[in-house]
Motif scaffolding. Structure first.
Motif, PDB file in Angstrom:
ATOM      1  N   LEU A 242       1.285  -1.267  -0.253  1.00  0.00           N
ATOM      2  CA  LEU A 242      -0.413   0.071  -0.342  1.00  0.00           C
ATOM      3  C   LEU A 242       1.176   0.998   0.423  1.00  0.00           C
ATOM      4  O   LEU A 242       1.560   1.312   1.161  1.00  0.00           O
ATOM      5  N   LEU A 243       0.752   1.930  -1.005  1.00  0.00           N
ATOM      6  CA  LEU A 243       1.466   2.923  -1.407  1.00  0.00           C
ATOM      7  C   LEU A 243       0.478   4.337  -0.889  1.00  0.00           C
ATOM      8  O   LEU A 243      -0.606   4.295  -1.293  1.00  0.00           O
ATOM      9  N   ILE A 244       0.084   4.814   0.442  1.00  0.00           N
ATOM     10  CA  ILE A 244      -0.149   6.031   0.640  1.00  0.00           C
ATOM     11  C   ILE A 244       0.429   7.683   0.340  1.00  0.00           C
ATOM     12  O   ILE A 244       0.792   8.097   0.912  1.00  0.00           O
ATOM     13  N   GLY A 245      -0.097   8.570  -0.648  1.00  0.00           N
ATOM     14  CA  GLY A 245       0.593   9.553  -1.588  1.00  0.00           C
ATOM     15  C   GLY A 245       0.478  10.401  -0.332  1.00  0.00           C
ATOM     16  O   GLY A 245      -1.656  10.527  -0.002  1.00  0.00           O
ATOM     17  N   ALA A 246       0.656  11.964  -0.288  1.00  0.00           N
ATOM     18  CA  ALA A 246       0.378  13.309  -0.618  1.00  0.00           C
ATOM     19  C   ALA A 246       0.803  14.180  -1.434  1.00  0.00           C
ATOM     20  O   ALA A 246       1.927  14.399  -1.761  1.00  0.00           O
ATOM     21  N   SER A 247      -0.333  14.871  -1.668  1.00  0.00           N
ATOM     22  CA  SER A 247      -0.400  15.711  -2.967  1.00  0.00           C
ATOM     23  C   SER A 247      -0.914  17.159  -2.292  1.00  0.00           C
ATOM     24  O   SER A 247      -1.181  18.545  -3.073  1.00  0.00           O
ATOM     25  N   MET A 286       0.918  11.780   8.723  1.00  0.00           N
ATOM     26  CA  MET A 286       0.269  11.596   9.902  1.00  0.00           C
ATOM     27  C   MET A 286       1.016  12.533  11.326  1.00  0.00           C
ATOM     28  O   MET A 286       0.761  12.512  12.752  1.00  0.00           O
ATOM     29  N   LEU A 287       1.198  12.930  11.357  1.00  0.00           N
ATOM     30  CA  LEU A 287       0.966  14.291  11.931  1.00  0.00           C
ATOM     31  C   LEU A 287       0.445  15.516  11.330  1.00  0.00           C
ATOM     32  O   LEU A 287      -0.702  15.943  12.309  1.00  0.00           O
ATOM     33  N   ASP A 288      -0.117  15.358  10.577  1.00  0.00           N
ATOM     34  CA  ASP A 288      -1.447  16.407   9.801  1.00  0.00           C
ATOM     35  C   ASP A 288      -3.109  15.005  10.202  1.00  0.00           C
ATOM     36  O   ASP A 288      -3.923  15.797  10.158  1.00  0.00           O
ATOM     37  N   ASN A 289      -2.741  14.344   9.672  1.00  0.00           N
ATOM     38  CA  ASN A 289      -4.138  13.595   9.930  1.00  0.00           C
ATOM     39  C   ASN A 289      -3.772  12.116  10.737  1.00  0.00           C
ATOM     40  O   ASN A 289      -4.378  11.110   9.952  1.00  0.00           O
ATOM     41  N   PRO A 290      -3.294  12.200  11.632  1.00  0.00           N
ATOM     42  CA  PRO A 290      -2.824  10.653  12.355  1.00  0.00           C
ATOM     43  C   PRO A 290      -4.504   9.311  12.225  1.00  0.00           C
ATOM     44  O   PRO A 290      -4.651   8.229  11.827  1.00  0.00           O
ATOM     45  N   THR A 291      -5.493  10.036  12.300  1.00  0.00           N
ATOM     46  CA  THR A 291      -6.485   9.346  12.444  1.00  0.00           C
ATOM     47  C   THR A 291      -6.801   8.663  11.077  1.00  0.00           C
ATOM     48  O   THR A 291      -7.773   7.435  11.804  1.00  0.00           O
ATOM     49  N   TRP A 292      -6.554   9.462  10.614  1.00  0.00           N
ATOM     50  CA  TRP A 292      -7.191   8.692   8.807  1.00  0.00           C
ATOM     51  C   TRP A 292      -6.161   7.830   8.621  1.00  0.00           C
ATOM     52  O   TRP A 292      -6.301   7.329   7.769  1.00  0.00           O
ATOM     53  N   LEU A 293      -4.409   8.485   9.069  1.00  0.00           N
ATOM     54  CA  LEU A 293      -4.024   7.442   8.634  1.00  0.00           C
ATOM     55  C   LEU A 293      -3.980   6.498   8.550  1.00  0.00           C
ATOM     56  O   LEU A 293      -4.335   5.099   8.386  1.00  0.00           O
ATOM     57  N   LEU A 294      -4.222   6.179  10.770  1.00  0.00           N
ATOM     58  CA  LEU A 294      -4.278   4.769  11.422  1.00  0.00           C
ATOM     59  C   LEU A 294      -5.649   4.015  10.198  1.00  0.00           C
ATOM     60  O   LEU A 294      -5.640   3.126  10.511  1.00  0.00           O
ATOM     61  N   GLN A 296      -6.270   3.853   7.747  1.00  0.00           N
ATOM     62  CA  GLN A 296      -5.839   3.191   6.410  1.00  0.00           C
ATOM     63  C   GLN A 296      -5.116   2.017   6.302  1.00  0.00           C
ATOM     64  O   GLN A 296      -5.279   1.005   5.976  1.00  0.00           O
ATOM     65  N   ILE A 297      -4.674   2.026   7.830  1.00  0.00           N
ATOM     66  CA  ILE A 297      -3.237   1.105   8.350  1.00  0.00           C
ATOM     67  C   ILE A 297      -3.907   0.159   7.830  1.00  0.00           C
ATOM     68  O   ILE A 297      -3.701  -1.180   7.829  1.00  0.00           O
ATOM     69  N   ASN A 298      -4.850   0.254   9.281  1.00  0.00           N
ATOM     70  CA  ASN A 298      -5.668  -1.427   9.355  1.00  0.00           C
ATOM     71  C   ASN A 298      -6.625  -1.154   8.981  1.00  0.00           C
ATOM     72  O   ASN A 298      -6.793  -2.978   9.069  1.00  0.00           O
ATOM     73  N   ASP A 299      -7.029  -1.043   7.963  1.00  0.00           N
ATOM     74  CA  ASP A 299      -7.826  -1.496   6.877  1.00  0.00           C
ATOM     75  C   ASP A 299      -6.966  -2.219   6.072  1.00  0.00           C
ATOM     76  O   ASP A 299      -7.212  -3.123   5.429  1.00  0.00           O
ATOM     77  N   PHE A 300      -5.989  -1.648   5.507  1.00  0.00           N
ATOM     78  CA  PHE A 300      -5.032  -2.472   4.572  1.00  0.00           C
ATOM     79  C   PHE A 300      -4.945  -3.786   5.449  1.00  0.00           C
ATOM     80  O   PHE A 300      -4.349  -4.838   4.767  1.00  0.00           O
TER      81      PHE A 300
END
Length: 303
Positions: A242-247, A286-294, A296-300
């Motif tokens: 899983l690649l999580i990119g930020a733009s 992980m500093l901007d939006n840890p809840t959303w990132l977490l 994505q991590i758990n789902d994957f």
């Protein structure tokens, strides 16, 4: 391209980045089960369960994963890495990311970690691709947070870039950092801080980590990243990626779309790869939006 799934999140789209090179404050000690040290990195271990290795990015230490690590430790044994020379972790002579890779492999083997999942940010994401492609039977699921198999296209905005075409720039950056002070590294980081994170607190943390980093180690690391292209090697990866990119640092839709295409192309040879882009967050997701990132991590990890 082989089975690349592209997932977009419209609600979470409009802030992020793709600047990888220039760019855990304290864990709950009651939850900490062990702490060990390698020549080239420190490791803090918390939680119990299936193993996860967290690798930070350039000029960062394990503290960037503090929230993520604490949450993951409810179900997993989390091994948080802090690489020598970054963010106050003492530097070593003759530093090499190649040796970091070898010591990580030894750490996994000696501690009998069975197919650990690897989650890396930026440089840590590259290290995840390096581990999973060079020892595909050793590594479990891989999550890269805004880190790519080859960093050069971040600067050139094209995947036509090669190690050869970037050789002079790589050497220039290496030499430049040889002569910089930590204060100059911090000042340079401050100039581009809007690319890295949104909040003032996160920005200050990033600058402070840069100030506490060893310039020579930083230069050697950037040189290595620009001199190693894993795009042909990542086809060896057997586990899901899983690649999580930020733009989100880009304000124009066309620029964000260009980043998305660039990221997607770097996954072309990986059999089981998924890309999620967020335009809501910048490089330090992980500093901007840890809840959303977490999520994505758990789902994957659970999928």
């Amino acid at each position: 391209m082989r089975n690349i799934q592209l997932t977009t999140n419209n609600k979470m789209y409009h802030v992020g980045l793709l600047f990888l090179a220039i760019v855990f404050a304290s864990f709950n000690t009651a939850a900490e089960v062990s702490q060990s040290k390698s020549n080239l990195f420190d490791v803090t271990v918390i939680g119990q369960g299936s193993p996860i290795i967290l690798i930070p990015g350039l000029m960062s230490d394990g503290s960037v994963w503090q929230h993520i690590a604490k949450e993951l430790s409810d179900k997993h044994q989390v091994h948080s890495i802090s690489i020598a020379g970054f963010a106050g972790t003492p530097p070593v002579d003759n530093f090499s990311l190649e040796q970091v890779k070898e010591q990580l492999i030894n750490y996994i083997t000696i501690n009998k970690l069975k197919k650990p999942s690897v989650i890396g940010h930026s440089l840590g994401g590259f290290m995840g691709f390096l581990l999973a492609s060079s020892t595909p039977d050793l590594i479990g699921k891989l999550i890269s947070v805004d880190g790519l198999p080859f960093i050069a296209p971040v600067f050139t905005r094209t995947n036509d870039s090669t190690v050869q075409s970037m050789a002079s720039q790589a050497q220039y950056i290496r030499n430049m950092y040889q002569n910089m002070t930590p204060q100059q590294v911090a000042a340079q980081t401050q100039q581009g801080i809007f690319i890295q994170a949104k909040s003032q607190a996160a920005q200050q943390k990033i600058v402070q980590m840069a100030l506490a980093s060893d310039p020579k180690t930083v230069g050697e690391s950037i040189y290595y990243l620009m001199s190693h292209d894993l795009r042909s090697q990542v086809e060896n990866i057997k586990s899901p990626v899983l690649l999580i990119g930020a733009s989100g640092a880009f304000t124009q839709t066309s620029q964000q779309q260009q980043v998305e295409v660039l990221y997607k192309q770097q996954l072309d040879s990986i059999t089981k790869a998924q890309l999620i882009m967020t335009t809501q967050d910048r490089h330090f997701i992980m500093l901007d939006n840890p809840t959303w990132l977490l999520k994505q991590i758990n789902d994957f990890l659970e999928g």
